[in-house]
Design a protein around this motif. Structure first.
Motif, short mmCIF file in Angstrom:
data_model
loop_
_atom_site.label_atom_id
_atom_site.label_comp_id
_atom_site.label_asym_id
_atom_site.label_seq_id
_atom_site.Cartn_x
_atom_site.Cartn_y
_atom_site.Cartn_z
N LYS A 201 0.84 -1.20 0.00
CA LYS A 201 0.00 0.00 0.00
C LYS A 201 0.88 1.26 0.00
CE LYS A 201 -1.53 2.08 3.66
NZ LYS A 201 -1.31 3.50 3.34
N GLU A 202 1.97 1.23 0.75
CA GLU A 202 2.87 2.38 0.77
C GLU A 202 3.51 2.61 -0.61
OE1 GLU A 202 3.97 4.88 3.08
OE2 GLU A 202 1.96 4.24 3.63
N ILE A 203 3.80 1.50 -1.30
CA ILE A 203 4.36 1.63 -2.66
C ILE A 203 3.31 2.24 -3.59
CG2 ILE A 203 5.24 0.33 -4.64
CD1 ILE A 203 6.53 -1.62 -2.59
N VAL A 204 2.05 1.80 -3.43
CA VAL A 204 0.95 2.37 -4.22
C VAL A 204 0.83 3.87 -3.94
CG1 VAL A 204 -1.57 2.44 -4.43
CG2 VAL A 204 -0.39 0.25 -4.42
N ASP A 313 -4.10 0.67 -10.92
CA ASP A 313 -5.24 0.11 -10.19
C ASP A 313 -4.73 -0.24 -8.78
OD1 ASP A 313 -7.16 -1.54 -9.02
OD2 ASP A 313 -7.76 -2.40 -10.94
N THR A 314 -5.16 0.52 -7.78
CA THR A 314 -4.59 0.40 -6.44
C THR A 314 -4.85 -0.97 -5.80
OG1 THR A 314 -6.58 1.36 -5.46
CG2 THR A 314 -4.79 2.88 -5.98
N VAL A 315 -5.99 -1.57 -6.16
CA VAL A 315 -6.38 -2.83 -5.52
C VAL A 315 -5.47 -3.98 -5.96
CG1 VAL A 315 -8.26 -4.48 -5.25
CG2 VAL A 315 -8.76 -2.04 -5.26
N ASN B 144 8.99 -2.20 8.26
CA ASN B 144 8.75 -1.68 9.60
C ASN B 144 7.90 -0.42 9.62
OD1 ASN B 144 10.55 -3.60 11.11
ND2 ASN B 144 11.97 -2.78 9.61
N ALA B 145 8.12 0.45 8.63
CA ALA B 145 7.45 1.76 8.67
C ALA B 145 6.02 1.70 8.13
CB ALA B 145 8.25 2.78 7.88
N ALA B 146 5.71 0.69 7.32
CA ALA B 146 4.39 0.65 6.68
C ALA B 146 3.27 0.56 7.71
CB ALA B 146 4.32 -0.53 5.71
N HIS B 147 3.59 0.06 8.90
CA HIS B 147 2.55 -0.09 9.92
C HIS B 147 2.51 1.09 10.87
CE1 HIS B 147 1.70 -4.26 8.73
NE2 HIS B 147 2.95 -4.19 8.32
N MET B 148 3.36 2.08 10.61
CA MET B 148 3.42 3.23 11.50
C MET B 148 2.45 4.31 11.04
SD MET B 148 6.54 2.51 13.19
CE MET B 148 8.07 3.18 12.64
N SER B 308 -5.84 4.62 6.57
CA SER B 308 -4.86 4.84 5.50
C SER B 308 -5.14 3.94 4.30
CB SER B 308 -3.44 4.63 6.03
OG SER B 308 -3.26 3.29 6.40
N VAL B 309 -5.63 2.74 4.56
CA VAL B 309 -5.96 1.82 3.46
C VAL B 309 -7.16 2.37 2.68
CG1 VAL B 309 -6.74 -0.51 2.90
CG2 VAL B 309 -5.03 -0.18 4.68
N LEU B 310 -8.13 2.90 3.41
CA LEU B 310 -9.31 3.45 2.75
C LEU B 310 -8.93 4.67 1.91
CD1 LEU B 310 -11.90 3.07 5.65
CD2 LEU B 310 -11.45 1.53 3.73
N GLN B 311 -7.92 5.41 2.36
CA GLN B 311 -7.45 6.55 1.56
C GLN B 311 -6.83 6.07 0.25
OE1 GLN B 311 -4.90 8.53 4.38
NE2 GLN B 311 -6.67 9.28 5.53
N THR B 312 -5.98 5.04 0.33
CA THR B 312 -5.32 4.51 -0.86
C THR B 312 -6.33 4.13 -1.94
OG1 THR B 312 -3.44 3.70 0.38
CG2 THR B 312 -3.85 2.62 -1.72
#
Lengths: 408, 343
Positions: A201-204, A313-315, B144-148, B308-312
């Motif tokens: 998700k962070e990469i997206v 496509d983010t999903v 490590n940072a993705a969950h912060m 944050s997931v809902l934002q993505t």
């Protein structure tokens, strides 16, 4: 219509039964889950596993599916139920599809028809039917050169980030035409396989530029409360660099109208363009420029962020169990192949010739409706309720798209 | 500074401070330490018990013993005690306490020691000059940072070049804290140890009681009835879309269903609700609801995705003042409901 489906089925069968057809084995075939859509039954077979590509080819030749997929994931037991498969890792995959991108053709070649009241129209399918508010539509979609061009541009932005920011070599980047109207990028590097959904998700978010601190309204308010804190700073890496380069390019070519479209209505930016670019963008002195407030920079940065983001496509990327179309197999909606090409050939690779599977023969078909299109070097269409003799690939495509039938 | 200059060999003093390091575990093997003599080794056992008690009560691992050997062995003994409790809250709590204690100690370390610790976790790390103290491979960062929480941790806001993320010491230490937690959690991920001396089982029971007192103080309970006025804006938007028979994306539908299941709507009540929506499909809806509620498949009950997931995926909508203070729609619901009650 039955005869037409039968014709397409026969062509797909020829493709999968021809020993010279190239279907490259995905990395660690034995650890992947495979799935395929049955041609006639329209039923998805899932949770299959194959110890080798030749075993898979034998099944494809026998069953002749309309679409073939494999998991991005590697499993201990790919053929078990989902919760017992034993996930060991997953490729990092990106999907760029014209469906998700605003294109300059405005999808005027797409058709939709409300299932409930029959209302029909052209262009982007609405969320709800303007007549009866129904939400189910039958659609006939098309891929034109402009659709492909838009998808190609988004893919280009993605590849640039993957190479320059993420540091992947071109050998790591497997780029494919999807077989319809988009591109796939697969990364199989060991280092990315164990990344979880949150890391992906962070990469997206990186690729789409989501959450950039410089554009964050809440952070901006906090910054303003702190006395003397700088409101707008951009460094020279990654997204910050991207914003700066794009802002400079935009300003150099911007007319008054272009700025208005961004919501900026001051003359200073046009009249003292060169000096402002030098002082702010090149020297990093963003503040205290007459007539150019921090809000102006924020508007401009937000505008170029939108342009620079790659509309993936983010999903697909965040799903660590995703099934993705298999390289070398046919797309059931076009009869074109999913095909890999070198990342550096993105601009030159022409899907409408490079992905053509059926290169021989001609077929007589009755075309109900088709826009002007191109396959290989041949310009075809437009056709409206007429019988024509078409190259096999074009006939297969129009039948797959339910715009033609085999003529008696 | 070249990478080779940054590295140093860790000393037994370091291992006493950071007994979770791989090399420290090797030292334990040489310390003549077995499970059956655990409770007779009084100093080691007392320190081990002190570690776990402090972790439960105060979220750190207590004062270090003067003797390095005791300190290292008691870490291993504490792991056995924690496993013996068979209590997942204690396991998580202990791992977090070890990690937080290490974090506090690492703040006083020099670059070379930190580099050595990071390498113990197999990080791709080297000097980050001229921009920052360090640079690390982006996958190690994300792990490590993705969950912060907080935009300062987002990858998009880091200096990243050719796959390397440039970071200062404080951030590296915070990321290492996550690594420590994960490693300790992994070492505690054993259902039980067979043939433990009875004395240890008795102490483990005491620890569980201690934990229950602590848990009692911490839980914030969800309201027993569904309070629609306390729904977060994203859920309201999904709810309105569904009620107006607009199409919901897969993730939108999942979010709405998981949220409603988690605030206590029964699968039957949910099914009744979804019946009123236009694209209702009984078989599919029932399957999805039961799956999310953990009545099918793996038995895992799913929670709805965090903010944050809902934002993505563009599901986050109409953020309001309260949204800024929370990271999860369920937390919004709890807080909002409390404020409604007190109003």
């Amino acid at each position: 219509m039955e005869a037409s489906r039968e014709f397409v089925y026969k062509k797909f069968a020829e493709y999968y039964r021809d020993p010279s057809t190239e279907i490259p084995a995905p990395l660690h075939t034995e650890q992947r889950e495979f799935g395929y859509l049955m041609f006639k039954e329209r039923f998805m077979v899932r949770h299959r596993s194959f110890s080798s590509i030749s075993n898979l080819r034998a099944v494809l030749a026998e069953t002749v599916p309309s679409d073939v997929y494999h998991s991005c994931a590697y499993y201990e037991n790919p053929d078990f139920d989902m919760d017992k498969k034993g996930w060991v890792g997953s490729d990092l995959v990106f999907d760029i599809d014209a469906d998700h991108i605003p294109t300059s053709c405005n999808k005027i070649h797409d058709e939709f028809k409300c299932v409930k009241c029959g209302f029909s129209g052209r262009g982007i399918t609405p969320e709800a039917c303007p007549c009866c508010e129904g939400t189910k539509f039958e659609t006939k979609i098309w891929a034109c050169d402009l659709c492909i061009q838009s998808a190609r541009e988004e893919t280009g932005k993605l590849l640039d980030m993957l190479e320059n920011d993420f540091g992947f070599s071109t050998d790591d980047l497997h780029v494919f035409f999807s077989g319809h109207r988009g591109y796939h990028v697969h990364l199989e590097a060991e280092s990315v396989r164990s990344l979880d959904a949150m890391a992906r998700k962070e990469i997206v978010d990186y690729v789409t530029g989501l959450g950039l601190a410089v554009l964050d309204k809440e952070a901006d308010e906090k910054r303003r409360k702190r006395k003397g804190a700088k409101h707008f700073i951009l460094h020279d890496f990654g997204w910050n660099r991207r914003l700066k380069v794009a802002m400079e390019k935009f300003l150099l070519n911007a007319s008054k109208e272009d700025l208005k479209a961004v919501g900026i209505r001051n003359r200073a930016l046009i009249e003292n363009k060169d000096a402002i670019i030098k002082r702010a963008i090149n020297e990093g002195r963003w503040e205290s420029i007459n007539g150019v407030s921090v809000q102006t920079w924020l508007k401009l940065a937000e505008y170029v962020r939108e342009q620079q983001a790659s509309k993936i496509d983010t999903v697909v990327t965040t799903d660590v169990h995703r099934l993705i179309r298999m390289n070398g197999t046919l797309h059931g909606k076009t009869g074109l192949m999913k095909v890999e090409f070198p990342a550096k050939s993105l601009a030159d690779f022409d899907p409408f010739s490079g992905a053509v599977a059926f290169k021989k023969g001609e077929v007589k078909v009755f075309v109900s409706d088709a826009p002007e299109f191109r396959l290989g070097d041949e310009a075809l269409g437009p056709y409206k309720n007429q019988t024509v003799v078409l190259p096999t690939a074009a006939a297969v495509m129009l039948i797959c798209k339910r715009r033609a039938e085999v003529a008696p | 500074m070249a990478a080779s200059q940054m590295e140093k060999a860790l000393s037994s003093e370091d291992f006493a401070k950071y007994p979770f390091l791989k090399h420290a575990s090797k030292q334990i093997a040489n310390l003549d330490f077995t499970i059956s003599n655990l409770s007779s080794e009084k100093t080691v056992f007392d320190r081990a018990l002190n570690r776990v008690t402090c972790a439960i009560n105060e979220m750190h691992t207590g004062k270090m013993a003067n003797d390095k050997k005791t300190e290292i062995s008691s870490f291993a003994a504490a792991l056995i005690l924690v496993i013996a409790t068979k209590n997942s809250w204690i396991k998580k709590r202990y791992a977090l306490a070890v990690a937080k204690t290490a974090h506090a100690q690492m703040l006083n370390e020099k670059i070379d020691t930190l580099t050595a610790i990071a390498k113990d976790f197999d990080w791709d790390i080297c000097a980050g000059s001229p921009y920052k103290d360090f640079r690390i491979g982006f996958t190690f960062y994300l792990r490590n940072a993705a969950h912060m929480h907080g935009i300062e941790w987002k990858l998009v806001n880091q200096i990243m070049d050719r796959g390397m993320v440039y970071l200062n010491k404080d951030k590296v230490i915070r990321l290492l804290q996550e690594e420590v937690k994960a490693r300790v959690e992994k070492r505690l991920d054993i259902p039980e140890i067979k043939n433990l001396p009875e004395e240890i089982n008795l102490i483990a029971n005491d620890l569980v009681r201690l934990a229950q007192e602590q848990i009692g103080e911490e839980t914030d309970n969800l309201p027993k009835v569904v309070v629609q006025a306390a729904f977060p804006p994203c859920i309201n938007a999904l709810y309105a879309d569904a009620a107006a028979s607009h199409h919901l994306s897969h993730i939108g539908r999942f979010t709405l269903t998981a949220f409603l299941v988690n605030i206590g709507m029964t699968p039957e009540a949910l099914n009744e609700l979804f019946k009123t929506f236009s694209d209702y499909n009984e078989r599919l809806t029932r399957y999805q609801i039961e799956h999310i509620a953990g009545e099918r498949g793996s038995g895992t009950r799913y929670t709805c995705p965090q903010c944050s997931v809902l934002q993505t995926h563009s599901v986050c909508k109409n953020r309001d003042e309260l949204c800024r203070r929370i990271y999860h729609p369920l937390k919004y619901y709890v807080l909002k409901q409390k404020s409604l009650k007190s109003a």
